[in-house]
Design a protein around this motif. Structure first.
Motif, PDB file in Angstrom:
ATOM      1  N   LYS A 198       4.176   7.813   6.720  1.00  0.00           N
ATOM      2  CA  LYS A 198       3.407   7.180   7.791  1.00  0.00           C
ATOM      3  C   LYS A 198       2.265   6.336   7.245  1.00  0.00           C
ATOM      4  O   LYS A 198       1.871   5.347   7.865  1.00  0.00           O
ATOM      5  CB  LYS A 198       2.844   8.255   8.730  1.00  0.00           C
ATOM      6  CG  LYS A 198       3.919   9.037   9.474  1.00  0.00           C
ATOM      7  CD  LYS A 198       3.296  10.083  10.380  1.00  0.00           C
ATOM      8  CE  LYS A 198       4.383  10.868  11.131  1.00  0.00           C
ATOM      9  NZ  LYS A 198       3.781  11.895  12.027  1.00  0.00           N
ATOM     10  N   ARG A 199       1.718   6.719   6.087  1.00  0.00           N
ATOM     11  CA  ARG A 199       0.612   5.978   5.462  1.00  0.00           C
ATOM     12  C   ARG A 199       0.772   6.008   3.954  1.00  0.00           C
ATOM     13  O   ARG A 199       1.101   7.050   3.385  1.00  0.00           O
ATOM     14  CB  ARG A 199      -0.744   6.600   5.832  1.00  0.00           C
ATOM     15  CG  ARG A 199      -1.106   6.524   7.301  1.00  0.00           C
ATOM     16  CD  ARG A 199      -2.399   7.270   7.580  1.00  0.00           C
ATOM     17  NE  ARG A 199      -2.344   8.666   7.127  1.00  0.00           N
ATOM     18  CZ  ARG A 199      -1.765   9.644   7.804  1.00  0.00           C
ATOM     19  NH1 ARG A 199      -1.197   9.399   8.974  1.00  0.00           N
ATOM     20  NH2 ARG A 199      -1.755  10.883   7.319  1.00  0.00           N
ATOM     21  N   ILE A 233       5.207  -0.010   6.741  1.00  0.00           N
ATOM     22  CA  ILE A 233       3.772   0.241   6.688  1.00  0.00           C
ATOM     23  C   ILE A 233       3.179  -0.550   5.529  1.00  0.00           C
ATOM     24  O   ILE A 233       3.911  -1.104   4.703  1.00  0.00           O
ATOM     25  CB  ILE A 233       3.459   1.745   6.502  1.00  0.00           C
ATOM     26  CG1 ILE A 233       4.107   2.262   5.201  1.00  0.00           C
ATOM     27  CG2 ILE A 233       3.925   2.558   7.703  1.00  0.00           C
ATOM     28  CD1 ILE A 233       3.702   3.664   4.806  1.00  0.00           C
ATOM     29  N   ARG A 234       1.843  -0.606   5.476  1.00  0.00           N
ATOM     30  CA  ARG A 234       1.186  -1.323   4.384  1.00  0.00           C
ATOM     31  C   ARG A 234       1.626  -0.747   3.052  1.00  0.00           C
ATOM     32  O   ARG A 234       1.920   0.436   2.926  1.00  0.00           O
ATOM     33  CB  ARG A 234      -0.333  -1.242   4.526  1.00  0.00           C
ATOM     34  CG  ARG A 234      -0.894   0.139   4.299  1.00  0.00           C
ATOM     35  CD  ARG A 234      -2.401   0.142   4.343  1.00  0.00           C
ATOM     36  NE  ARG A 234      -2.911   1.479   4.036  1.00  0.00           N
ATOM     37  CZ  ARG A 234      -4.182   1.757   3.847  1.00  0.00           C
ATOM     38  NH1 ARG A 234      -5.087   0.797   3.950  1.00  0.00           N
ATOM     39  NH2 ARG A 234      -4.577   2.983   3.572  1.00  0.00           N
ATOM     40  N   PRO A 287       8.423   4.333  11.342  1.00  0.00           N
ATOM     41  CA  PRO A 287       8.348   5.730  10.915  1.00  0.00           C
ATOM     42  C   PRO A 287       8.253   6.738  12.063  1.00  0.00           C
ATOM     43  O   PRO A 287       8.435   7.932  11.844  1.00  0.00           O
ATOM     44  CB  PRO A 287       7.083   5.762  10.048  1.00  0.00           C
ATOM     45  CG  PRO A 287       6.249   4.623  10.539  1.00  0.00           C
ATOM     46  CD  PRO A 287       7.232   3.561  10.929  1.00  0.00           C
ATOM     47  N   GLU A 288       7.989   6.251  13.257  1.00  0.00           N
ATOM     48  CA  GLU A 288       7.881   7.140  14.409  1.00  0.00           C
ATOM     49  C   GLU A 288       9.179   7.192  15.220  1.00  0.00           C
ATOM     50  O   GLU A 288       9.232   7.844  16.270  1.00  0.00           O
ATOM     51  CB  GLU A 288       6.744   6.675  15.333  1.00  0.00           C
ATOM     52  CG  GLU A 288       5.386   6.579  14.661  1.00  0.00           C
ATOM     53  CD  GLU A 288       4.805   7.926  14.309  1.00  0.00           C
ATOM     54  OE1 GLU A 288       5.330   8.953  14.793  1.00  0.00           O
ATOM     55  OE2 GLU A 288       3.813   7.975  13.559  1.00  0.00           O
ATOM     56  N   ASN A 296       2.535  13.643   6.706  1.00  0.00           N
ATOM     57  CA  ASN A 296       2.432  12.235   6.365  1.00  0.00           C
ATOM     58  C   ASN A 296       3.694  11.706   5.682  1.00  0.00           C
ATOM     59  O   ASN A 296       4.117  10.585   5.942  1.00  0.00           O
ATOM     60  CB  ASN A 296       1.227  11.975   5.456  1.00  0.00           C
ATOM     61  CG  ASN A 296       1.104  10.516   5.069  1.00  0.00           C
ATOM     62  OD1 ASN A 296       1.013   9.647   5.937  1.00  0.00           O
ATOM     63  ND2 ASN A 296       1.133  10.223   3.787  1.00  0.00           N
ATOM     64  N   LYS A 297       4.297  12.508   4.835  1.00  0.00           N
ATOM     65  CA  LYS A 297       5.517  12.062   4.146  1.00  0.00           C
ATOM     66  C   LYS A 297       6.703  11.962   5.111  1.00  0.00           C
ATOM     67  O   LYS A 297       7.694  11.300   4.813  1.00  0.00           O
ATOM     68  CB  LYS A 297       5.839  12.977   2.970  1.00  0.00           C
ATOM     69  CG  LYS A 297       4.790  12.916   1.857  1.00  0.00           C
ATOM     70  CD  LYS A 297       4.614  11.507   1.300  1.00  0.00           C
ATOM     71  CE  LYS A 297       3.607  11.474   0.176  1.00  0.00           C
ATOM     72  NZ  LYS A 297       3.383  10.107  -0.362  1.00  0.00           N
ATOM     73  N   ASN A 298       6.622  12.668   6.247  1.00  0.00           N
ATOM     74  CA  ASN A 298       7.460  12.340   7.405  1.00  0.00           C
ATOM     75  C   ASN A 298       8.963  12.509   7.174  1.00  0.00           C
ATOM     76  O   ASN A 298       9.773  11.733   7.702  1.00  0.00           O
ATOM     77  CB  ASN A 298       7.164  10.886   7.826  1.00  0.00           C
ATOM     78  CG  ASN A 298       7.637  10.554   9.226  1.00  0.00           C
ATOM     79  OD1 ASN A 298       7.680  11.413  10.097  1.00  0.00           O
ATOM     80  ND2 ASN A 298       8.000   9.302   9.446  1.00  0.00           N
TER      81      ASN A 298
END
Length: 235
Positions: free
Chosen positions: A148-149, A171-172, A188-189, A80-82
């Motif tokens: 990512k979130r 992102i939010r 992020p992708e 998630n931290k990507n």
């Protein structure tokens, strides 16, 4: 489940503007129920301001030359931290850019292998757990936050309080905090999007952007949040 429980809720508290708008649109609370926005959980600006910069010490410990550029991320080494997207972006950036990460987690080996495959091993520095994060943040050139979130990230707010310009995922939560005056948003992708954001910021006045972020984050201080919560619970 959240929408179902909304029918029994007197007050629903949200911590970012996207969730607030979504709750307004989709949640039906009990009669006279209210949806409130609170700017995160609050950060201790005085404590962060008091932390010293350790730029020379950090560069010496990591063998980073004075003229080289330090990108910094703070967060667990997980999907998630990507952090992967930043390492991939660095393969298209100057070789004098170093990526420092404060955090530990299951993706440590994965990140090191990726950096080695992209011939970036010398430029990646995984510091593990750090108890002086604000000092390290103050010592970097640019803060990068590729999650990512998120809800409303404390790490991102602390970087702003340290007076840093920010490249972060669109992102939010992040969009509540960072705008073009204080940084750049990226997909992020998409490593190319990340690379362009970093490259753009390194050609801008990072000091002025950092000053803007430091001022903006005052609206997310612990005192501001406590005032909001006091009004919700006491009025």
């Amino acid at each position: 489940m959240e929408r179902f429980c909304g029918r029994f809720t007197d007050t629903l508290i949200t911590i970012n503007k996207e969730d607030y708008a979504l709750a307004k649109q989709k949640f039906h609370l009990k009669k006279n129920g209210k949806i409130e926005y609170v700017p995160g959980i609050g950060i201790d600006l005085k404590c962060i301001t008091a932390m010293p910069e350790i730029k020379d010490e950090l560069r010496k410990d990591l063998h980073i030359s004075k003229g080289d550029i330090i990108l910094l991320s703070v967060g667990e080494l997980n999907d998630n931290k990507n952090h992967v997207v930043v390492i991939e972006a660095m393969s298209h950036l100057s070789s004098n850019i170093h990526y420092v990460i404060c955090g530990q987690g299951p993706n440590k080996d994965k990140l090191e292998v990726l950096a080695e495959n992209l011939k970036l091993k010398r430029q990646l520095h995984l510091l593990g757990y750090c108890d002086n994060v604000p000092s390290i943040v103050k010592s970097c050139d640019l803060f990068v936050f590729p999650s990512k979130r998120e809800g409303l990230s404390v790490a991102l707010m602390e970087a702003m309080a340290c007076g840093k310009a920010v490249a972060c995922s669109k992102i939010r939560g992040n969009t509540d905090l960072i705008d073009e005056k204080g940084g750049a948003l990226f997909d992020p992708e998409n490593s190319d999007s990340c690379m362009r954001a970093i490259k753009d910021l390194l050609n801008r006045d990072l000091t002025e952007m950092g000053k803007y972020n430091r001022k903006k984050v005052e609206g997310f201080s612990r005192e501001k949040v406590e005032d909001c919560m006091r009004k919700i619970y006491c009025e």
